[in-house]
Design a protein around this motif. Structure first.
Motif, short mmCIF file in Angstrom:
data_model
loop_
_atom_site.label_atom_id
_atom_site.label_comp_id
_atom_site.label_asym_id
_atom_site.label_seq_id
_atom_site.Cartn_x
_atom_site.Cartn_y
_atom_site.Cartn_z
N GLY A 1 36.89 45.99 -1.47
CA GLY A 1 37.10 45.36 -0.15
C GLY A 1 38.82 45.55 0.13
O GLY A 1 39.65 46.41 -0.67
N LEU A 2 39.38 44.46 0.73
CA LEU A 2 40.84 44.57 1.31
C LEU A 2 41.53 43.74 0.46
O LEU A 2 41.33 42.76 -0.25
N LYS B 1 42.06 51.94 2.94
CA LYS B 1 42.95 52.53 3.88
C LYS B 1 44.34 51.77 4.12
O LYS B 1 44.20 50.65 4.27
N ARG B 2 45.39 52.48 4.09
CA ARG B 2 46.66 51.88 4.00
C ARG B 2 46.70 50.90 5.47
O ARG B 2 47.20 49.75 5.34
N ASP C 1 44.37 49.44 7.06
CA ASP C 1 43.85 48.22 6.94
C ASP C 1 44.54 47.16 6.07
O ASP C 1 43.99 45.97 6.35
N TRP C 2 45.06 47.52 4.92
CA TRP C 2 45.76 46.66 4.02
C TRP C 2 46.98 46.14 4.44
O TRP C 2 47.54 46.61 5.13
N THR C 3 47.09 44.99 3.87
CA THR C 3 48.63 44.30 4.27
C THR C 3 49.58 44.85 3.53
O THR C 3 50.82 45.09 3.93
N ARG C 4 49.48 45.52 2.43
CA ARG C 4 50.40 46.32 1.42
C ARG C 4 49.67 47.51 1.15
O ARG C 4 48.68 47.91 1.29
N ASP C 5 50.70 48.50 0.70
CA ASP C 5 50.25 49.87 0.17
C ASP C 5 49.26 49.76 -0.72
O ASP C 5 49.41 49.03 -1.97
N PRO C 6 47.94 50.02 -0.74
CA PRO C 6 47.19 50.08 -1.86
C PRO C 6 47.15 50.76 -2.94
O PRO C 6 46.79 50.52 -4.11
N PHE C 7 48.29 51.67 -2.95
CA PHE C 7 48.59 52.38 -4.26
C PHE C 7 49.82 52.35 -4.63
O PHE C 7 50.25 53.15 -5.34
N GLU D 1 51.42 52.69 -13.57
CA GLU D 1 51.04 54.13 -13.59
C GLU D 1 49.80 54.42 -13.14
O GLU D 1 49.46 55.07 -12.11
N LEU D 2 48.82 53.86 -13.73
CA LEU D 2 47.42 54.10 -13.51
C LEU D 2 46.91 53.68 -12.01
O LEU D 2 46.26 54.39 -11.25
N VAL D 3 47.51 52.45 -11.53
CA VAL D 3 47.03 52.06 -10.24
C VAL D 3 47.78 52.99 -9.27
O VAL D 3 47.14 53.28 -8.25
N GLU D 4 48.97 53.39 -9.55
CA GLU D 4 49.68 54.27 -8.46
C GLU D 4 49.35 55.54 -8.65
O GLU D 4 49.69 56.70 -8.09
N THR D 5 48.40 56.15 -9.51
CA THR D 5 47.56 57.44 -9.52
C THR D 5 46.41 57.35 -8.84
O THR D 5 45.52 56.72 -9.22
N ASN D 6 46.45 57.76 -7.50
CA ASN D 6 45.21 57.52 -6.55
C ASN D 6 44.04 58.29 -7.22
O ASN D 6 44.23 59.28 -7.45
N THR D 7 43.06 57.46 -7.64
CA THR D 7 41.68 58.15 -8.07
C THR D 7 40.45 57.95 -7.17
O THR D 7 39.40 57.73 -7.67
N THR D 8 40.89 57.92 -5.76
CA THR D 8 39.68 57.64 -4.75
C THR D 8 39.29 58.98 -4.97
O THR D 8 39.69 60.23 -5.15
N LEU D 9 37.82 59.21 -4.56
CA LEU D 9 36.98 60.62 -4.40
C LEU D 9 37.74 61.51 -3.32
O LEU D 9 38.04 62.72 -3.50
N SER D 10 38.06 60.87 -2.21
CA SER D 10 38.60 61.55 -1.24
C SER D 10 39.94 62.35 -1.37
O SER D 10 40.10 63.33 -1.01
N ALA D 11 40.86 61.53 -1.92
CA ALA D 11 42.04 61.92 -1.92
C ALA D 11 43.03 62.05 -3.53
O ALA D 11 44.04 62.51 -3.47
#
Ligand SMILES: [Zn+2]
Length: 449
Positions: free
Chosen positions: A421-422, A91-92, A94-100, A17-27
């Protein structure tokens, strides 16, 4: 791997749940993550008065949470568990899998924050929940502070805000934070565990030259860009004097003894005698160790001139310093000025000005229980104290007298696991074993006088 125990399933759900709650500054929103963690604690029996959600109006999405589990001892001072909720941008595309999305694959959890530092955040929340549900009454009060802003320099910083505005809420004898942990040999074998004891302070400085300028068709030697370039060349060749703290001396002695090569022998020799120039030359070839031995300053940004066909009227460089614990911001500025050796080069502080880094003591009441648990969980693996050359939120707590220790337990690989990083990843075993280890460590401290 054996099937998960029910308590591990519950922990995994909080981690996910924590990982899937996006906590980046931008979004993202740390405030949302904090509210979700507060809801779990409430469901586990925490009363509203034991939970403090906080945010300032100018930064509504950069909030945090403090939770308090009251201890029974009238004299033992609290233990603080610290964790940052925010993560570095990802950034989705750039990543192999969804980062969130928490993906479990080939023995690793993949996601932004999987390692830095939502696994540990989830451990802190999960431990408090189980302590409350199990009717555990620690001697020492256990406090939890989940904050935002560790990964950014100019955004709101929750740890700094709490230290300045609500120090009573987080007051503690000492705190556990990220920054410690184990390292593998790159093939899954754990080779060393570390407890972080202290860190360097970050400070930026501006080196600036000015000149009357003029037409570039009639140049003279006196030139703002050349003057700055000469200053930077002198800075490149300048080395701050060697320093050893209690922590780094113990680190070089123990980590050196665990090696069998010339570097290991030099580390041991240097810990014994910091004047051993031959040993220092060998140790300083390792860039991390070089930085652990002194303040470092390096040019990182450059600007200058205003037209292709004009002599520059101004040139400037940003110099990024990592200041050894105990050394001051002003002293470092003066050292830069002396290294440059040109009064025409102005050296000024670039805000924010961080507090002085204070090295926490190598307190046996902190180190002892960690050593005992490392021996129990990872027989034969040494526990070494380390000083981080990077920076964490610990510096804000140390500024108000709370020593901060980066807890051992979970581990990473030598390649850095994509942190910042990635394709950030954390080994599944590290997550579950690290959770058991950290929960035991918190109990050991909470039960001590
Ligand atoms: Zn972190």
């Amino acid at each position: 791997m054996a099937p998960l125990r029910p308590d591990q399933e519950a922990y995994r759900a909080i981690y996910k749940e924590l990982v899937e709650t996006n906590t980046t500054l931008s979004a993202g929103s740390c405030t949302l993550a904090a509210e979700r963690m507060a809801a779990h604690l409430r469901a586990a029996g925490f009363a509203d008065k034991e939970l403090t959600l906080f945010a300032v109006p100018e930064h509504p999405k950069e909030g945090g949470l403090v939770a308090v589990l009251q201890g029974s001892s009238p004299t033992a001072k609290p233990l603080l568990l610290l964790g940052h909720l925010d993560v570095v941008e990802a950034k989705r595309e750039d990543w192999t899998r969804d980062p969130f999305v928490l993906v479990e694959e080939d023995g690793y959890f993949y996601a932004r924050g999987a390692a830095d530092m939502k696994a540990m955040d989830a451990v802190w929340v999960d431990a408090l929940m189980r302590f409350r549900q199990g009717g555990y009454h620690p001697k020492r009060t256990i406090k939890l502070a989940l904050t935002c802003g560790e990964e950014t320099t100019h955004a709101f910083n929750g740890a700094e805000w709490l230290a300045k505005n609500r120090p009573e809420l987080i007051s503690a004898e000492f705190a556990l934070n990220e920054g410690g942990g184990g390292r593998t040999d790159g093939h899954g074998k754990l080779v060393v565990e570390a407890i972080q004891v202290g860190e360097k302070a970050v400070q930026n400085y501006r080196l600036e030259t000015v000149n009357a300028g003029g037409h570039s068709s009639i140049p003279v030697r006196d030139n703002a860009i050349y003057q700055l370039a000469d200053a930077l060349a002198r800075l490149r060749d300048f080395e701050f004097p060697l320093r050893l703290s209690e922590t780094t001396r113990a680190f070089f002695a123990r980590a050196g003894a665990a090696r069998t090569d010339a570097l290991g022998r030099a580390m041991v020799a240097l810990a014994k005698n910091p004047d051993d120039a031959a040993a220092e030359a060998i140790v300083s070839k390792d860039r991390s160790y070089h930085s652990m031995l002194r303040t470092t300053c390096v040019a990182t940004l450059l600007e200058g001139g205003h037209a292709n066909n004009a002599l520059p009227q101004r040139a400037a460089a940003n110099v990024n310093c990592r200041i050894f614990p105990g050394e001051t911001v002003e002293g470092t500025r003066a050292a830069l000025e002396a290294a440059v050796g040109d009064p025409g080069v102005k050296v000024t502080l670039v805000p924010p000005v961080r507090p002085l880094a204070m090295p926490p003591p190598l307190d046996p009441r902190v180190i002892g229980p960690a050593e005992a648990l490392v021996a129990k969980y990872f027989p034969g693996v040494p526990l070494v104290p380390t000083m981080s050359t990077g920076a964490t939120d610990g510096i804000f707590l140390e500024a108000i007298g709370i020593p901060v220790y980066g807890a051992p337990g979970g581990w990473g690989d030598p390649d850095g696991n994509g942190v910042h990083g990635l394709n950030e990843r954390r080994s599944v075993r590290s997550v579950y074993v690290g959770r058991d280890f950290l929960t035991d460590l918190v109990r050991a401290y909470a039960d001590a006088d």
